[in-house]
Design a protein around this motif. Structure first.
Motif, PDB file in Angstrom:
ATOM      1  N   LEU A   4      -4.138   5.331  19.908  1.00  0.00           N
ATOM      2  CA  LEU A   4      -5.275   6.049  20.021  1.00  0.00           C
ATOM      3  C   LEU A   4      -5.222   7.367  19.398  1.00  0.00           C
ATOM      4  O   LEU A   4      -4.260   7.862  19.748  1.00  0.00           O
ATOM      5  CB  LEU A   4      -5.789   6.386  21.555  1.00  0.00           C
ATOM      6  N   SER A   7      -9.795  11.205  20.304  1.00  0.00           N
ATOM      7  CA  SER A   7     -11.047  10.893  21.045  1.00  0.00           C
ATOM      8  C   SER A   7     -11.717  11.942  21.495  1.00  0.00           C
ATOM      9  O   SER A   7     -11.153  13.314  21.922  1.00  0.00           O
ATOM     10  CB  SER A   7     -10.592   9.742  22.257  1.00  0.00           C
ATOM     11  N   ASP A  45      -6.995   9.557  27.808  1.00  0.00           N
ATOM     12  CA  ASP A  45      -6.400   8.368  26.934  1.00  0.00           C
ATOM     13  C   ASP A  45      -6.676   7.013  27.523  1.00  0.00           C
ATOM     14  O   ASP A  45      -6.931   5.802  27.133  1.00  0.00           O
ATOM     15  CB  ASP A  45      -5.069   8.478  26.478  1.00  0.00           C
ATOM     16  N   TYR A  48      -9.558   4.849  27.569  1.00  0.00           N
ATOM     17  CA  TYR A  48      -9.660   3.856  26.159  1.00  0.00           C
ATOM     18  C   TYR A  48      -8.603   2.743  26.167  1.00  0.00           C
ATOM     19  O   TYR A  48      -8.900   1.646  25.729  1.00  0.00           O
ATOM     20  CB  TYR A  48      -9.394   4.863  24.756  1.00  0.00           C
TER      21      TYR A  48
END
Ligand SMILES: O=c1[nH]c(=O)c2[nH]c(=O)[nH]c2[nH]1
Length: 303
Positions: A4, A7, A45, A48
């Motif tokens: 990731l 975000s 995180d 996700y």
């Protein structure tokens, strides 16, 4: 292996109309119609990457928060309300580290009745023009950026605008002019120098001192005044002069950005009818339009 990179999440298009009653005369009222967006960053995180929702403050809760805070606190001016929301989200939840908040305010204005007096609680929607603010805050780095704006203030002048002396080449068809119609939808934004607004508390206290309303009023008045009074050499020159004027008036403003479409009005050619030298009848050219953007700041030498 993927990861990731970045975000953010939150709620957009949270809309409300708030009514403020004068305690001394409840018939005398003000309104603020807003469209709010709050995006959150932080320790999310796992939501996700692992499907673990534990840290997520639901976007539904974000929406409820905006509405409850709008009811229980003062929302004037929008910059203060943005700072208030930023404080709330970053104080209440450990996992929220940053917020990115945008508020768009509709332009409802009181209008005069036949007696010339503004009515106490009736408003006219003054076109698509909006007042806006964008606040970004990170509680780890303490970085705080606040930019406010006017968008979709549509203006037109029927003379007092020129455009000549430009580069001419084998691709040029444009005729130079010392008298043309100039029209645009003003999008003017101004960012505040963080040295004057280092904390959310300072935003709230400067709001109470009138900084944001005064700057908005100065930017709007300067835009309208210079647009009218200047014999414009070009959109470029006019937007620079407007920016300079705002920077001179408000020391707390660091940069002024204008984005102006040049909404062309083109003279009808009526020579086929034997009418020569038409300089009164134009057609609004739907597209294409010019699009001119500039950001003006203070030269470092002046500090
Ligand atoms: O003010 C203007 N700036 C331009 O860059 C431009 N280009 C153009 O065709 N007309 C205009 N007008």
């Amino acid at each position: 292996m993927v990861q990731l990179i970045s975000s953010t999440y939150g709620k957009a298009n949270v809309k409300f109309l708030k009514v403020k009653k004068n305690p001394a005369n409840p018939n005398e009222q003000e309104v603020l119609e807003a469209n709010v967006k709050v995006l959150l960053t932080g320790q999310f995180d796992v939501a996700y990457t692992k499907g673990d929702n534990a840290p997520i403050v639901p976007t539904d809760t974000v929406k409820n928060t905006i509405l409850i805070e709008a009811k229980t606190t003062d929302v004037w001016p929008i910059e203060k309300f943005a700072a208030h929301l930023a404080k709330h989200f970053t104080n209440k939840y450990n996992q929220i580290e940053g917020v990115d908040i945008e508020i768009v305010q509709a332009r409802w204005v009181k209008y005069p009745l036949k007696n010339g007096k503004l009515h106490a609680h009736s408003f006219r929607h003054d076109g698509p023009e909006t007042r806006r603010t964008h606040l970004k805050f990170n509680k780890l780095t303490r970085e705080l950026f606040i930019t406010s704006a006017i968008k979709d203030l549509t203006v037109l002048k029927s003379t007092g605008s020129m455009f000549y002396g430009y580069n001419v080449c084998d691709y040029t068809t444009l005729q130079p002019t010392k008298d043309r119609v100039l029209s645009t939808d003003v999008y003017a934004s101004w960012s505040y120098d963080p040295k004057y607004l280092p904390t959310l508390e300072s935003v709230i206290s400067k709001a109470k001192d009138g900084l944001f309303d005064n700057t908005y009023n100065a930017a709007r008045a300067t835009t309208l005044e210079l647009f009218a009074l200047e014999n414009s050499a070009s959109v470029q020159a006019t937007m620079y002069n407007m920016s300079e004027d705002i920077l001179k008036q408000v020391k707390e403003v660091q940069y002024v950005t204008y984005e102006l479409p040049n909404k062309h009005y083109i003279l009808f050619n009526l020579e086929w009818k034997g009418i020569k030298g038409n300089d009164e009848l134009f057609y609004p050219s739907p597209d294409p339009n010019g699009l001119i953007r500039s950001t003006v700041g203070r030269s470092k030498a002046k500090f």
